[in-house]
Scaffold this motif. Sequence first.
Motif, PDB file in Angstrom:
ATOM      1  N   GLY A  31       2.590  73.603   8.654  1.00  0.00           N
ATOM      2  CA  GLY A  31       2.870  74.359   7.621  1.00  0.00           C
ATOM      3  C   GLY A  31       2.947  75.748   8.345  1.00  0.00           C
ATOM      4  O   GLY A  31       3.116  76.278   7.044  1.00  0.00           O
ATOM      5  N   HIS A  32       2.794  76.350   9.223  1.00  0.00           N
ATOM      6  CA  HIS A  32       3.302  78.207   9.554  1.00  0.00           C
ATOM      7  C   HIS A  32       3.979  77.722  10.362  1.00  0.00           C
ATOM      8  O   HIS A  32       4.865  77.702  11.308  1.00  0.00           O
ATOM      9  CB  HIS A  32       2.000  78.257  10.331  1.00  0.00           C
ATOM     10  CG  HIS A  32       0.929  77.898  10.132  1.00  0.00           C
ATOM     11  ND1 HIS A  32       0.145  78.979   8.719  1.00  0.00           N
ATOM     12  CD2 HIS A  32      -0.083  76.980  10.078  1.00  0.00           C
ATOM     13  CE1 HIS A  32      -1.062  78.163   8.421  1.00  0.00           C
ATOM     14  NE2 HIS A  32      -1.186  76.958   9.061  1.00  0.00           N
ATOM     15  N   PHE A  33       5.524  78.558   9.451  1.00  0.00           N
ATOM     16  CA  PHE A  33       6.925  78.386  10.019  1.00  0.00           C
ATOM     17  C   PHE A  33       6.899  79.550   9.990  1.00  0.00           C
ATOM     18  O   PHE A  33       7.082  80.588   8.752  1.00  0.00           O
ATOM     19  CB  PHE A  33       7.852  77.350   9.406  1.00  0.00           C
ATOM     20  CG  PHE A  33       7.891  76.646   9.299  1.00  0.00           C
ATOM     21  CD1 PHE A  33       6.620  75.230   8.467  1.00  0.00           C
ATOM     22  CD2 PHE A  33       8.277  75.263  10.453  1.00  0.00           C
ATOM     23  CE1 PHE A  33       6.559  73.822   8.974  1.00  0.00           C
ATOM     24  CE2 PHE A  33       8.327  74.079   9.806  1.00  0.00           C
ATOM     25  CZ  PHE A  33       8.091  72.901   9.904  1.00  0.00           C
ATOM     26  N   ILE A  56       3.033  79.724  21.733  1.00  0.00           N
ATOM     27  CA  ILE A  56       3.460  78.178  22.053  1.00  0.00           C
ATOM     28  C   ILE A  56       3.625  78.113  20.810  1.00  0.00           C
ATOM     29  O   ILE A  56       3.394  77.415  20.050  1.00  0.00           O
ATOM     30  CB  ILE A  56       3.015  78.108  23.380  1.00  0.00           C
ATOM     31  CG1 ILE A  56       2.733  78.114  24.149  1.00  0.00           C
ATOM     32  CG2 ILE A  56       3.896  75.910  23.358  1.00  0.00           C
ATOM     33  CD1 ILE A  56       1.584  77.340  25.404  1.00  0.00           C
ATOM     34  N   PRO A  57       5.477  77.878  20.789  1.00  0.00           N
ATOM     35  CA  PRO A  57       5.461  76.662  19.571  1.00  0.00           C
ATOM     36  C   PRO A  57       5.258  75.637  19.070  1.00  0.00           C
ATOM     37  O   PRO A  57       5.736  74.947  20.056  1.00  0.00           O
ATOM     38  CB  PRO A  57       7.336  77.153  19.309  1.00  0.00           C
ATOM     39  CG  PRO A  57       8.157  78.433  20.305  1.00  0.00           C
ATOM     40  CD  PRO A  57       6.708  78.015  20.671  1.00  0.00           C
ATOM     41  N   VAL A  58       4.763  75.037  18.149  1.00  0.00           N
ATOM     42  CA  VAL A  58       4.948  73.544  18.127  1.00  0.00           C
ATOM     43  C   VAL A  58       6.508  72.836  17.769  1.00  0.00           C
ATOM     44  O   VAL A  58       6.255  71.692  18.637  1.00  0.00           O
ATOM     45  CB  VAL A  58       3.826  73.076  16.742  1.00  0.00           C
ATOM     46  CG1 VAL A  58       3.705  71.416  15.829  1.00  0.00           C
ATOM     47  CG2 VAL A  58       2.512  73.671  16.967  1.00  0.00           C
ATOM     48  N   ARG A  59       7.103  72.678  16.955  1.00  0.00           N
ATOM     49  CA  ARG A  59       8.069  72.594  17.158  1.00  0.00           C
ATOM     50  C   ARG A  59       9.295  73.921  16.773  1.00  0.00           C
ATOM     51  O   ARG A  59       8.787  74.724  15.899  1.00  0.00           O
ATOM     52  CB  ARG A  59       7.472  71.873  15.564  1.00  0.00           C
ATOM     53  CG  ARG A  59       9.102  71.233  15.652  1.00  0.00           C
ATOM     54  CD  ARG A  59       9.496  70.086  14.282  1.00  0.00           C
ATOM     55  NE  ARG A  59       8.188  69.190  14.700  1.00  0.00           N
ATOM     56  CZ  ARG A  59       7.080  68.729  14.157  1.00  0.00           C
ATOM     57  NH1 ARG A  59       5.867  69.525  13.241  1.00  0.00           N
ATOM     58  NH2 ARG A  59       5.875  68.406  14.456  1.00  0.00           N
ATOM     59  N   PHE A  78       4.706  77.246  14.157  1.00  0.00           N
ATOM     60  CA  PHE A  78       3.225  77.954  14.586  1.00  0.00           C
ATOM     61  C   PHE A  78       2.283  76.801  14.621  1.00  0.00           C
ATOM     62  O   PHE A  78       2.201  76.053  13.498  1.00  0.00           O
ATOM     63  CB  PHE A  78       3.240  79.129  14.900  1.00  0.00           C
ATOM     64  CG  PHE A  78       3.984  79.675  15.516  1.00  0.00           C
ATOM     65  CD1 PHE A  78       4.620  80.290  17.220  1.00  0.00           C
ATOM     66  CD2 PHE A  78       5.016  80.558  14.763  1.00  0.00           C
ATOM     67  CE1 PHE A  78       5.002  80.177  17.401  1.00  0.00           C
ATOM     68  CE2 PHE A  78       6.139  80.833  15.713  1.00  0.00           C
ATOM     69  CZ  PHE A  78       6.469  80.931  16.908  1.00  0.00           C
ATOM     70  N   GLY A  79       1.254  76.800  15.393  1.00  0.00           N
ATOM     71  CA  GLY A  79      -0.250  75.771  14.998  1.00  0.00           C
ATOM     72  C   GLY A  79      -1.189  76.079  14.330  1.00  0.00           C
ATOM     73  O   GLY A  79      -1.861  75.816  13.453  1.00  0.00           O
ATOM     74  N   SER A  80      -0.633  77.838  13.745  1.00  0.00           N
ATOM     75  CA  SER A  80      -1.686  78.921  12.909  1.00  0.00           C
ATOM     76  C   SER A  80      -1.813  79.520  12.630  1.00  0.00           C
ATOM     77  O   SER A  80      -0.035  80.150  13.113  1.00  0.00           O
ATOM     78  CB  SER A  80      -3.177  79.112  14.267  1.00  0.00           C
ATOM     79  OG  SER A  80      -2.547  80.231  14.390  1.00  0.00           O
TER      80      SER A  80
END
Length: 95
Positions: A31-33, A56-59, A78-80
Amino acid sequence: MFEERVRDDRGRGRMGGHGYSSDSNSGFHSGHFVHMRGLPFRATEADIAHFFAPLIPVRVHIDVGPNGKSTGEADVEFGSHEDAVSAMSKDKNHM
């Protein structure tokens, strides 16, 4: 160039298809775009990930128009929240 977007898991506004990490099809979303605009039309997912290093981007999802060409926009997950905020410090930087 950036704006943070929060998305829900119901798929509203959800971008799919392009994944940067190996878990891109897992359905997990932090949810952290960060939304990017003004990208070079030839920018790749790897270029965008490199731009945010050491984060490091998640997606990474590069938006594509109906003509199949890049729109110059992308959503980077991002993860956070902290990583997304850190990523936004690159606002107005050139790739």
